[in-house]
Design an enzyme around this catalytic site. Structure first.
Site: not given
Ligand SMILES: *Cc1c(COP(=O)(O)O)cnc(C)c1O
Length: 368
Positions: A111, A179, A203
């Site tokens: 990511w 993030d 999430k």
């Protein structure tokens, strides 16, 4: 009227280890179900005006509860932004570069690599550190090549695909951007250490498509003219994130999830449960004598996404298929990584981890 064929039976023994969109707390699903048709002042939560009193209550309460849960200082804005975490890969550079020409990125997994690649579309971003190619380590902060002229440093505290997590916030002489998608609200965190943190909701705190951005007020309004209003943090900060029609139903669900976190005792209690779940599962991996293996050093192992491998991919396929027959869903690792991935977000009960460990024991006995 039956539009689609949905079984009314709730299978209590199903545990869904999906990495995202992830499992939501049962009490939240029950509440949604009970309110779906007319639970908001006689109206469906799908269909209330985003400027009406029913929705404004959700807006006020969700921000208040988020501030309470994370102890967010008053000089930070809390923004609700559509577009998912990947949208922030673009909005962060659009807003935070300001007069700077570049920013620093630390890449410790898939990511953060994506965030860096997207950043390169806006400016010649620099890599302060890159942990590849295996993504099973985090280089010491002292080895990072920090550019003092950078606008910010971006990193990803928990790498959802690689199962690797920072154990503390790095100390760097730049505004820090994180993030936090896959660890957001899984434990307390010191917001005051950051210029900006963002997290996609799916999430840990709601459905896909909505992100939370927590940004210090000094970093709002830096965007140059010419960026779209919907990409400008100032548009959100000035309108309580209702510049246009926000994703109201997703926001309604986030509000319910935040209430559930508070009812369960807040983030200290939630962290205690999350630690316990992860410890149980990593201990089971360790005890397997190498049948199950994890390649991440123990102090960097993710509390949220537990990755492990079996001796070969045929066994991994059989493990996943057999798990599904037992109601243990979505255990296959990410398509580009293989192996097994069990995501243990806040809404996964400890009983789910015990069920998984039982299956691991049984499968090893049958196949070792
Ligand atoms: C899932 C995830 C993303 C992407 O989220 P989208 O909402 O699909 O854009 C970004 N970063 C991290 C750490 C993630 O876990």
């Amino acid at each position: 009227m039956n539009l689609i064929n949905v079984s009314p039976v709730r299978h209590r023994s199903i545990y869904n280890f999906c990495a995202g969109p992830a499992v939501l707390p049962d009490p939240v699903l029950d509440q949604i179900q009970s309110q779906l048709k007319n639970g908001l002042n006689g109206m469906s939560p799908f269909s209330v005006s985003h400027r009406g009193p029913e929705f404004m209550e959700i807006v006020e309460r969700s921000e208040f509860n988020l501030r309470t849960l994370l102890n967010i200082p008053s000089d930070y804005h809390v923004l609700f932004v559509a577009g998912g975490a990947s949208m922030q890969f673009s909005m962060v550079p659009m807003n935070l570069l300001g007069a700077h020409e570049t920013a620093d990125y630390v890449v410790t997994g898939q990511w953060s690599e994506k965030a860096f690649e997207e950043g390169l579309r806006f400016a010649p971003m620099r890599l302060a550190s890159h942990a590849g190619p295996e993504f099973n380590r985090i280089p010491a902060v002292a080895t990072w090549q920090i550019n003092p002229a950078a606008a910010f440093l971006h990193y990803t505290p928990n790498e959802t695909i690689d199962g690797i997590q920072f154990s503390e916030i790095p100390k760097v002489p730049l505004p820090l951007v994180a993030d936090c998608s896959s660890e957001f609200l899984s434990k307390p965190m010191d917001v005051s250490r950051f210029a900006l943190i963002y997290a996609g909701a799916q999430k840990n705190i709601g459905p896909a498509g909505l992100s939370i951005v927590i940004v210090h007020r000094d970093f709002v309004g830096l965007a140059s003219r010419g960026i779209p209003s919907l990409c400008d943090y100032a548009s959100y900060a000035q309108t309580q994130s209702i510049y246009n029609t926000p994703p109201t139903f997703s926001w309604y669900i986030v509000d319910l999830v935040l209430q559930w976190f508070l009812l369960e005792g807040g983030l200290t209690e939630i962290e205690r449960r999350n630690r316990k779940k992860a410890q149980l599962l990593y201990a089971a991996i360790e005890r397997s004598g190498g049948f199950y293996s994890n390649r991440v050093p123990s102090q960097l192992r993710s509390m949220m996404n537990v990755i492990f491998h079996l001796p070969n991919s045929a066994l991994e396929d059989a493990f996943v298929a057999g798990a599904e027959q037992r109601g243990l869903m979505n255990l296959a690792g990410h398509r580009c990584k293989g192996g097994i991935r069990a995501s243990l977000y806040n809404a996964m009960p400890e009983a789910g981890v015990h069920a998984l460990i039982d299956w691991m024991h049984y499968f090893q006995e049958q196949n070792a």
